[in-house]
Design a protein around this motif. Structure first.
Motif, PDB file in Angstrom:
ATOM      1  N   PHE A 104       0.837  -1.203   0.000  1.00 33.42           N
ATOM      2  CA  PHE A 104       0.000   0.000   0.000  1.00 33.42           C
ATOM      3  C   PHE A 104       0.872   1.252   0.000  1.00 33.42           C
ATOM      4  O   PHE A 104       0.589   2.222  -0.711  1.00 33.42           O
ATOM      5  N   ALA A 105       1.926   1.207   0.815  1.00 29.22           N
ATOM      6  CA  ALA A 105       2.814   2.374   0.913  1.00 29.22           C
ATOM      7  C   ALA A 105       3.444   2.664  -0.448  1.00 29.22           C
ATOM      8  O   ALA A 105       3.482   3.821  -0.901  1.00 29.22           O
ATOM      9  N   LEU A 106       3.934   1.609  -1.129  1.00 24.51           N
ATOM     10  CA  LEU A 106       4.596   1.799  -2.425  1.00 24.51           C
ATOM     11  C   LEU A 106       3.601   2.310  -3.475  1.00 24.51           C
ATOM     12  O   LEU A 106       3.898   3.237  -4.233  1.00 24.51           O
ATOM     13  N   ALA A 107       2.414   1.696  -3.487  1.00 26.37           N
ATOM     14  CA  ALA A 107       1.402   2.136  -4.455  1.00 26.37           C
ATOM     15  C   ALA A 107       1.014   3.580  -4.172  1.00 26.37           C
ATOM     16  O   ALA A 107       0.848   4.395  -5.095  1.00 26.37           O
ATOM     17  N   GLY A 108       0.896   3.911  -2.872  1.00 23.31           N
ATOM     18  CA  GLY A 108       0.538   5.283  -2.487  1.00 23.31           C
ATOM     19  C   GLY A 108       1.580   6.282  -2.940  1.00 23.31           C
ATOM     20  O   GLY A 108       1.265   7.325  -3.518  1.00 23.31           O
ATOM     21  N   VAL A 109       2.859   5.946  -2.706  1.00 21.59           N
ATOM     22  CA  VAL A 109       3.949   6.851  -3.129  1.00 21.59           C
ATOM     23  C   VAL A 109       3.921   7.011  -4.644  1.00 21.59           C
ATOM     24  O   VAL A 109       4.010   8.123  -5.181  1.00 21.59           O
TER      25      VAL A 109
END
Ligand SMILES: Nc1nc2c(ncn2[C@@H]2O[C@H](COP(=O)(O)OP(=O)(O)OP(=O)(O)O)[C@@H](O)[C@H]2O)c(=O)[nH]1
Length: 898
Positions: free
Chosen positions: A9-14
């Motif tokens: 989620f963090a990577l997709a969000g970034v």
């Protein structure tokens, strides 16, 4: 949510948020992040498929969690699938170069959404209870919401991508069909599953109530059975006969026998064992089986000492003191078989086949349970199940009452109602959820099939219903787009600043010229207000016009400003934008750079002023008359000559000014000029008793098509110059000293005389006359006296001839006389002699007297055709002869035939 899910989620969000926040162009960041998501989640799916651990689960990070997953740290397969789809979208969305890639990006995004939604519904549906396999596919509520948000963010991201907006790969109608299909699927799945959630919750509530009722019934029943057993034993213990026998038996052996007999009777009445003790605790009788109760026994929390135990059946063992007036005289221990209790334990009527009624007690750290429908012998279980959650019985043994759906000691999902039955004794009524929800699960499976069929049918139906509409939409959108494109192309290529603004004075549209003029891009202007963009001084200048246009008026005005360091003149037109309800919803602003024409106009005005100054100071009347003969221009001379201000006659007809008489004089010339001829003529104009001789020129004004549109008139007052000219003419032809014609006039007169002679056929004579020794007069008497002699000589010559004859002074003391209309040479001789005589008269010059003689040469011409030069030459020659003959005489040439 496991660590890897959070990381994804963090990577997709970034990847999705960073380019938006930093206003960066689509970068490789999204591709890299997408590839990472795909890689990580593919490995996870491989782990699940092969049931291997590749070490990416990071189990150590999850040990602190009371986590019931058999593979702690491993992402659920549906989560992994969702992230693979999201990763593919991230990789593809900035590199779409075919229709199928465009479709793939959209479909994958909707798959992420569906995974999130099914995860969310599954969470509320308690899918683990319905399907065994679903436990490994369980998605936490956070992950499900995260998936839905990720799908939304992905859609937002590619919705603004050029390939999507340009409709290069997907037309608007195809986009609508795709989005509608996605909405149909999402709505059907969500609605279908949600209705199942509601159904399941209703069922759960019913089940809960049913189990609660069953448990309550059993609880009351069991207590009643136990109490009835205790009461029965108490009745025996307090039986008067038994008591009496006890008292007496101590004194009498016979009575002891009777007591034993009485005890045996008790054994016959449902009790399986009777034991009697004397006051000292010595056993005085034991009858029946007297079970060992080693397997499981539970001391019941009753006033009487009562123990429930299992020995191939349920038994209740009670112990009562035998008392007389509060004095204990012995003790009776009774054992009775609890057939009804056993019957109720094994009776699961009204419950499912997997139902189980359990009665257990805590033994040290474990739970020991009586046999039941599931287990035929007493059994021990751990209070906490393999998944880490307490068993339902553990709650009951903690004196809690309630309902729970959890794994039981068999690792099966059960719905259980629990409650304490007595001190250290709990009762649980439970049933396998697999059996409980079998109906709903089967319905869910068949309904899922129906949902799929319905979705497919809905999409097909939608496709057919939407296609005509979307085609029309596409066609009209296409037309609109083309027309917009055309309008934009026109707007961009007009050398004007064109903008569309709303009532908030916010720019909605600008053309290319606007960006160029203000050296700013669309982003810097669109969406901003005039006040935000323009400097306060200019805004204050524009404000009144903005107010006017927003009140529905159309306004045009000019502005001067310094643009990019150059003084610039702008002409603006504001046109209100009025909607169908006649409300002003904005305005269109069109601004032209009129710096060059404005400067030209100013220059023109300056030139006109200069020209007017020049023309006003010229002594010439200059006018411009159009072809209808109205004055269009007039210089200041008009006032000087006519006393009329020039502006008073502009647009008035020519006849108003000059009167019909003058107009009639000039009419013919005007007509010639109006036919394209340059006309010059002289005329006379009398105004206010002043007569002017005018020299006028009419110059026609011809335009490019050859037609004449007017006449420039230039009239010079030549009155004075005519007089001077006349004077000059006179001066040029008259000898200033004597007033006689000079050589120039002599030549004219001589030629005229020759012509007349030719017509008259009469003779003529030309006399060359010279004063003898004139030099000596000058020398002796002075030049002035010489002049006086010359004047007097001229006068005497004139007096000597007819007025029709010409006397001229050639030069110095030389004179010429033209004598016309003579018949003979004699007449010439007489004239010569007369002249000589006149010369010989006494001369009174001032105070002095003198005598003067003269010599004359005569050219006589009767028949010959001689020109003026020849005549004068002959006369000169004759004069020479006279001089040679001693002066004071005359000589006639040619030789005369008398
Ligand atoms: N006072 C005066 N003298 C003039 C004028 N024009 C010419 N003369 C003079 O007239 C004289 C003419 O002299 P000449 O032509 O040599 O001849 P002349 O003295 O008359 O001699 P003959 O002709 O040989 O008899 C010159 O001295 C001129 O200077 C004039 O307008 N006024």
């Amino acid at each position: 949510m496991v660590f890897n899910t959070g990381l994804c989620f963090a990577l997709a969000g970034v990847a999705l948020a960073l380019p938006e926040i930093m206003q960066l162009p689509p970068s490789n960041l999204q591709t890299v992040m997408g590839a990472f998501l795909i890689g990580l989640c593919c490995i996870t799916l491989l782990e699940i498929t092969l049931d291997k651990n590749f070490g990416i689960d990071l189990v150590a990070l999850h040990t602190w969690l009371n986590y019931d997953n058999v593979r702690p740290g491993r992402m659920a397969p549906n989560s992994a699938l969702g992230f693979i789809c999201a990763g593919l979208v991230l990789v593809l969305m900035n590199h779409v170069n075919s229709k199928w890639q465009a479709i793939a990006v959209q479909v994958l995004t909707y798959v992420v959404l569906v995974i999130g939604l099914t995860g969310l519904v599954g969470y509320y549906l308690n899918q683990d209870l319905l399907f065994g396999w679903a436990r490994s596919a369980r998605m936490s509520i956070n992950t499900a919401i995260g998936m839905i948000v990720t799908a939304g963010a992905l859609r937002f991201s590619w919705h603004h991508a050029d390939w999507y907006r340009s409709q290069k790969y997907l037309r608007e109608d195809q986009k609508i069909t795709l989005a509608s299909a996605a909405i149909i699927i999402v709505v059907i799945i969500t609605a279908g599953l949600t209705s199942f959630v509601v159904l399941q919750q209703t069922l759960e509530a019913t089940l809960n109530q049913s189990l609660r009722t069953k448990l309550s019934e059993r609880k009351v029943l069991f207590r009643t059975i136990i109490n009835a057993g205790i009461n029965k034993a108490q009745v025996i213990a307090q039986n008067y006969l038994v008591t009496q026998r006890f008292i007496e038996s101590s004194r009498n052996d016979q009575l002891k026998q009777e007591l034993a007999e009485e005890a045996r009777k008790i054994l016959g009445s449902q009790f399986t064992g009777v034991t009697l003790f004397d006051p000292l605790g010595k056993q005085i009788f034991a009858g029946g089986q007297n079970r060992s109760a080693d397997n499981i026994q539970i001391k019941l929390n009753t006033q009487t000492s009562a123990t429930l135990f299992w020995d191939d059946g349920f038994f209740l063992k009670t112990e009562f003191p035998i008392e007389i007036q509060t004095r204990q005289i012995g003790k009776i221990v009774l054992e009775q078989k609890m057939d009804e209790f056993e019957h109720q334990m094994f009776n699961i009527d009204g419950l499912g086949a997997s139902a189980e009624i359990a009665i257990c007690t805590a033994v040290k750290t474990k739970i020991q349970c009586f046999p039941n429908t599931v287990k035929s012998t007493p059994f021990m279980v751990e209070p906490v199940g393999a998944a880490g959650h307490p068993l339902p019985m553990a709650y009951a043994l903690q004196s809690e009452t309630g309902f729970v759906q959890a794994l039981d000691y068999r690792q099966k999902n059960v719905a259980a109602f629990f409650s304490p039955l007595s001190n250290n004794l709990g009762i649980v009524v439970k049933e396998d959820t697999a059996e409980l929800y079998a109906g709903i699960r089967d319905a869910l499976v068949s309904c899922s099939l129906i949902i799929c069929i319905l979705s497919g049918f809905g999409i097909v139906l939608l496709r057919f219903q939407l296609h005509p509409l979307t085609s029309r939409l596409f066609s009209s959108e296409n037309k609109l787009r083309k027309s917009e494109k055309r309008l934009k192309a026109i707007a961009d290529n007009i050398p004007a600043i064109i903008a569309h603004l709303d009532v908030e004075e916010r720019y909605l549209f600008i053309n290319a010229q606007t960006s160029k003029t203000f050296d700013a891009g669309d982003i810097d202007i669109i969406g901003h207000t005039i006040k935000e963009i323009r400097d306060p001084e200019l805004y204050a200048h524009l404000q009144p016009y903005i107010r006017m246009v927003l009140s529905g008026q159309r306004v045009t005005f000019e502005s001067s400003l310094n643009l990019n360091g150059k003084p610039t003149h702008l002409q603006s037109s504001y046109v209100p934008d009025i909607d169908a309800d006649d409300n002003v919803v904005g305005f269109y602003a069109m601004t032209f750079d009129i710096t060059i024409p404005k400067n030209n106009e100013l220059r023109q005005r300056e030139l006109e002023q200069q020209l007017r100054t020049i023309t006003d100071n010229l002594p010439v009347l200059i006018t411009y008359i159009d072809k209808e003969l109205n004055f269009k221009f007039c210089n200041r001379t008009m006032f000087k000559w006519m006393g009329i201000e020039p502006q008073d006659i502009i647009n008035h007809p020519v006849t108003d000014l000059f009167g019909i008489t003058f107009f009639e004089q000039a009419r013919a010339q005007m007509d010639r000029a109006l036919r394209g001829e340059r006309v010059e003529f002289s005329s006379e104009l009398t105004v206010r008793n002043v007569t002017r001789l005018l020299q006028t020129t009419y110059i026609p004004e011809q335009i490019s098509d050859g037609s004449i549109v007017g006449i420039y008139t230039l009239s010079s007052d030549v009155t004075d110059s005519k007089i001077i000219e006349n004077k000059l003419t006179m001066l040029a032809r008259v000898d200033s000293l004597t007033g006689l014609p000079n050589r120039l006039q002599l030549n004219e007169k001589l030629n005229e005389a020759i012509n007349r002679k030719k017509r008259s056929k009469k003779a003529m004579a030309v006399m060359f006359i010279d004063i003898d020794h004139f030099k000596s007069i000058n020398d002796t008497m002075g030049h002035a006296a010489g002049d006086a002699v010359l004047r007097e000589f001229g006068r005497r010559l004139k007096a000597a001839v007819r007025t029709t004859d010409t006397v001229a002074r050639m030069a110095g003391d030389e004179f010429v006389i033209i004598i016309e209309e003579i018949q003979t040479v004699e007449e010439a001789k007489l004239i010569a002699e007369k002249i000589i005589e006149q010369a010989n008269q006494i001369w009174q010059i001032g105070a002095q007297q003198l005598s003067v003689t003269t010599s004359i040469g005569v050219a006589f011409n009767l028949d010959e055709d001689l020109n003026s030069d020849e005549l004068l030459a002959i006369a000169d020659k004759a004069l020479y002869r006279t001089k040679a003959n001693g002066r004071n005489g005359y000589f006639i040439l040619p030789p005369v035939v008398c």
